[in-house]
Design a protein around this motif. Structure first.
Motif, PDB file in Angstrom:
ATOM      1  N   GLN A   1       0.834  -1.192   0.000  1.00 34.20           N
ATOM      2  CA  GLN A   1       0.000   0.000   0.000  1.00 34.20           C
ATOM      3  C   GLN A   1       0.876   1.251   0.000  1.00 34.20           C
ATOM      4  OE1 GLN A   1      -3.466  -0.405  -0.111  1.00 34.20           O
ATOM      5  NE2 GLN A   1      -2.749  -2.465  -0.530  1.00 34.20           N
ATOM      6  N   LEU A   2       0.321   2.349  -0.484  1.00 35.51           N
ATOM      7  CA  LEU A   2       1.055   3.614  -0.511  1.00 35.51           C
ATOM      8  C   LEU A   2       1.195   4.156   0.910  1.00 35.51           C
ATOM      9  CD1 LEU A   2      -0.612   5.461  -3.514  1.00 35.51           C
ATOM     10  CD2 LEU A   2       1.607   4.381  -3.469  1.00 35.51           C
ATOM     11  N   THR A   3       2.367   4.710   1.183  1.00 31.10           N
ATOM     12  CA  THR A   3       2.567   5.363   2.469  1.00 31.10           C
ATOM     13  C   THR A   3       1.956   6.759   2.401  1.00 31.10           C
ATOM     14  OG1 THR A   3       4.683   6.311   1.814  1.00 31.10           O
ATOM     15  CG2 THR A   3       4.740   4.110   2.831  1.00 31.10           C
ATOM     16  N   GLN A   4       1.877   7.431   3.537  1.00 31.74           N
ATOM     17  CA  GLN A   4       1.316   8.782   3.581  1.00 31.74           C
ATOM     18  C   GLN A   4       2.149   9.738   2.734  1.00 31.74           C
ATOM     19  OE1 GLN A   4      -1.536   9.280   5.007  1.00 31.74           O
ATOM     20  NE2 GLN A   4      -1.655  11.474   4.623  1.00 31.74           N
ATOM     21  N   GLU A   5       3.481   9.595   2.775  1.00 30.90           N
ATOM     22  CA  GLU A   5       4.354  10.474   1.991  1.00 30.90           C
ATOM     23  C   GLU A   5       4.161  10.237   0.495  1.00 30.90           C
ATOM     24  OE1 GLU A   5       5.723   8.399   4.454  1.00 30.90           O
ATOM     25  OE2 GLU A   5       5.567   9.972   5.960  1.00 30.90           O
ATOM     26  N   GLU A   6       4.025   8.967   0.083  1.00 34.59           N
ATOM     27  CA  GLU A   6       3.809   8.674  -1.328  1.00 34.59           C
ATOM     28  C   GLU A   6       2.459   9.222  -1.800  1.00 34.59           C
ATOM     29  OE1 GLU A   6       6.204   4.478  -1.987  1.00 34.59           O
ATOM     30  OE2 GLU A   6       4.204   4.436  -1.061  1.00 34.59           O
ATOM     31  N   THR A   7       1.464   9.124  -0.948  1.00 34.82           N
ATOM     32  CA  THR A   7       0.144   9.651  -1.287  1.00 34.82           C
ATOM     33  C   THR A   7       0.203  11.158  -1.486  1.00 34.82           C
ATOM     34  OG1 THR A   7      -0.886   7.903   0.014  1.00 34.82           O
ATOM     35  CG2 THR A   7      -2.256   9.794  -0.537  1.00 34.82           C
ATOM     36  N   GLN A   8       0.878  11.869  -0.588  1.00 29.24           N
ATOM     37  CA  GLN A   8       0.997  13.323  -0.710  1.00 29.24           C
ATOM     38  C   GLN A   8       1.789  13.704  -1.958  1.00 29.24           C
ATOM     39  OE1 GLN A   8      -0.604  15.559   1.021  1.00 29.24           O
ATOM     40  NE2 GLN A   8      -1.561  13.938   2.225  1.00 29.24           N
ATOM     41  N   ALA A   9       2.853  12.935  -2.274  1.00 28.97           N
ATOM     42  CA  ALA A   9       3.650  13.228  -3.468  1.00 28.97           C
ATOM     43  C   ALA A   9       2.821  13.036  -4.733  1.00 28.97           C
ATOM     44  CB  ALA A   9       4.884  12.333  -3.501  1.00 28.97           C
ATOM     45  N   LYS A  10       2.052  11.961  -4.805  1.00 34.83           N
ATOM     46  CA  LYS A  10       1.202  11.713  -5.975  1.00 34.83           C
ATOM     47  C   LYS A  10       0.134  12.800  -6.110  1.00 34.83           C
ATOM     48  CE  LYS A  10       2.590   7.507  -7.249  1.00 34.83           C
ATOM     49  NZ  LYS A  10       3.138   7.180  -8.538  1.00 34.83           N
ATOM     50  N   LEU A  11      -0.458  13.195  -4.988  1.00 36.92           N
ATOM     51  CA  LEU A  11      -1.479  14.235  -5.011  1.00 36.92           C
ATOM     52  C   LEU A  11      -0.900  15.566  -5.472  1.00 36.92           C
ATOM     53  CD1 LEU A  11      -4.423  14.843  -4.432  1.00 36.92           C
ATOM     54  CD2 LEU A  11      -3.794  15.356  -2.088  1.00 36.92           C
ATOM     55  N   ALA A  12       0.307  15.897  -5.001  1.00 36.89           N
ATOM     56  CA  ALA A  12       0.963  17.136  -5.431  1.00 36.89           C
ATOM     57  C   ALA A  12       1.262  17.094  -6.930  1.00 36.89           C
ATOM     58  CB  ALA A  12       2.240  17.356  -4.632  1.00 36.89           C
ATOM     59  N   HIS A  13       1.703  15.938  -7.414  1.00 36.97           N
ATOM     60  CA  HIS A  13       2.001  15.792  -8.842  1.00 36.97           C
ATOM     61  C   HIS A  13       0.730  15.975  -9.675  1.00 36.97           C
ATOM     62  CE1 HIS A  13       3.849  14.328 -12.509  1.00 36.97           C
ATOM     63  NE2 HIS A  13       2.897  13.398 -12.606  1.00 36.97           N
ATOM     64  N   LEU A  14      -0.366  15.354  -9.259  1.00 37.89           N
ATOM     65  CA  LEU A  14      -1.622  15.491  -9.997  1.00 37.89           C
ATOM     66  C   LEU A  14      -2.156  16.919  -9.959  1.00 37.89           C
ATOM     67  CD1 LEU A  14      -3.402  12.177  -8.992  1.00 37.89           C
ATOM     68  CD2 LEU A  14      -2.441  12.769 -11.212  1.00 37.89           C
ATOM     69  N   THR A  15      -2.001  17.582  -8.821  1.00 40.28           N
ATOM     70  CA  THR A  15      -2.442  18.980  -8.712  1.00 40.28           C
ATOM     71  C   THR A  15      -1.626  19.870  -9.641  1.00 40.28           C
ATOM     72  OG1 THR A  15      -3.032  18.570  -6.413  1.00 40.28           O
ATOM     73  CG2 THR A  15      -2.841  20.869  -7.086  1.00 40.28           C
ATOM     74  N   ALA A  16      -0.302  19.602  -9.728  1.00 38.55           N
ATOM     75  CA  ALA A  16       0.548  20.372 -10.641  1.00 38.55           C
ATOM     76  C   ALA A  16       0.121  20.148 -12.088  1.00 38.55           C
ATOM     77  CB  ALA A  16       2.006  19.982 -10.447  1.00 38.55           C
ATOM     78  N   LEU A  17      -0.187  18.924 -12.442  1.00 36.46           N
ATOM     79  CA  LEU A  17      -0.658  18.640 -13.804  1.00 36.46           C
ATOM     80  C   LEU A  17      -1.985  19.343 -14.084  1.00 36.46           C
ATOM     81  CD1 LEU A  17       0.132  14.822 -14.179  1.00 36.46           C
ATOM     82  CD2 LEU A  17       1.279  16.737 -15.298  1.00 36.46           C
ATOM     83  N   GLN A  18      -2.854  19.375 -13.092  1.00 41.03           N
ATOM     84  CA  GLN A  18      -4.150  20.044 -13.262  1.00 41.03           C
ATOM     85  C   GLN A  18      -3.956  21.535 -13.493  1.00 41.03           C
ATOM     86  OE1 GLN A  18      -6.655  19.806  -9.835  1.00 41.03           O
ATOM     87  NE2 GLN A  18      -8.485  20.408 -10.958  1.00 41.03           N
TER      88      GLN A  18
END
Length: 114
Positions: free
Chosen positions: A62-79
Motif C-alpha cells: 500500500q502507498l505510504t502517507q508520503e507517497e500519497t501526498q507526493a502523488k497528489l501534489a504531482h496530480l495537482t501540478a498537472l491540473q
C-alpha cells in the motif's frame, strides 16, 4: 365468397430456420469433457464452515502517507498546468452566465410581446 389468404413460406424464413438449427446443432457435444486433474467433477464437502475471520492479503504494498501526498501534489501540478488561469476562467464563466440570462430575458420579452 372470399378465400382466406394463404400463407407462403418465404425462402428467407426457411433459410433462417435451417441456419438456426444448424448453429444450435454445431454448438452441442456428444462426448464427455475431460475433468480437471484432481477433481471429481462434484462439489467437495469439507464438513466445516469457511473461516471468514482471516484478514485478506493485499496484492501489492500500500502507498505510504508520503507517497500519497507526493502523488497528489504531482496530480495537482498537472491540473494547474492544463488550466493555469482558473481565476480568469471563473470570471469568463460568470460573464457567459450573465449573457445567457440577458438573452433569456430578451427572448421572453419578445415572446410575451412586450
Amino acid at each position: 365468397m372470399t378465400r382466406g389468404k394463404r400463407r407462403r413460406l418465404f425462402p428467407g424464413r426457411v433459410a433462417a430456420a435451417l441456419a438456426g438449427t444448424l448453429i444450435v446443432a454445431a454448438c452441442s457435444t456428444t462426448e464427455d469433457v475431460a475433468e480437471a486433474p484432481g477433481r471429481s467433477g462434484q462439489p467437495v464437502s469439507t464438513d466445516s464452515y469457511p473461516n471468514l475471520n482471516i484478514p485478506p492479503k493485499a496484492a501489492t504494498s500500500q502507498l505510504t502517507q508520503e507517497e500519497t501526498q507526493a502523488k497528489l501534489a504531482h496530480l495537482t501540478a498537472l491540473q494547474h498546468r492544463q488550466d493555469p488561469g482558473s481565476a480568469a476562467s471563473a470570471e469568463a464563466a460568470r460573464k457567459r452566465l450573465k449573457l445567457a440570462a440577458d438573452e433569456q430575458e430578451e427572448t421572453l420579452k419578445i415572446i410575451e410581446g412586450q
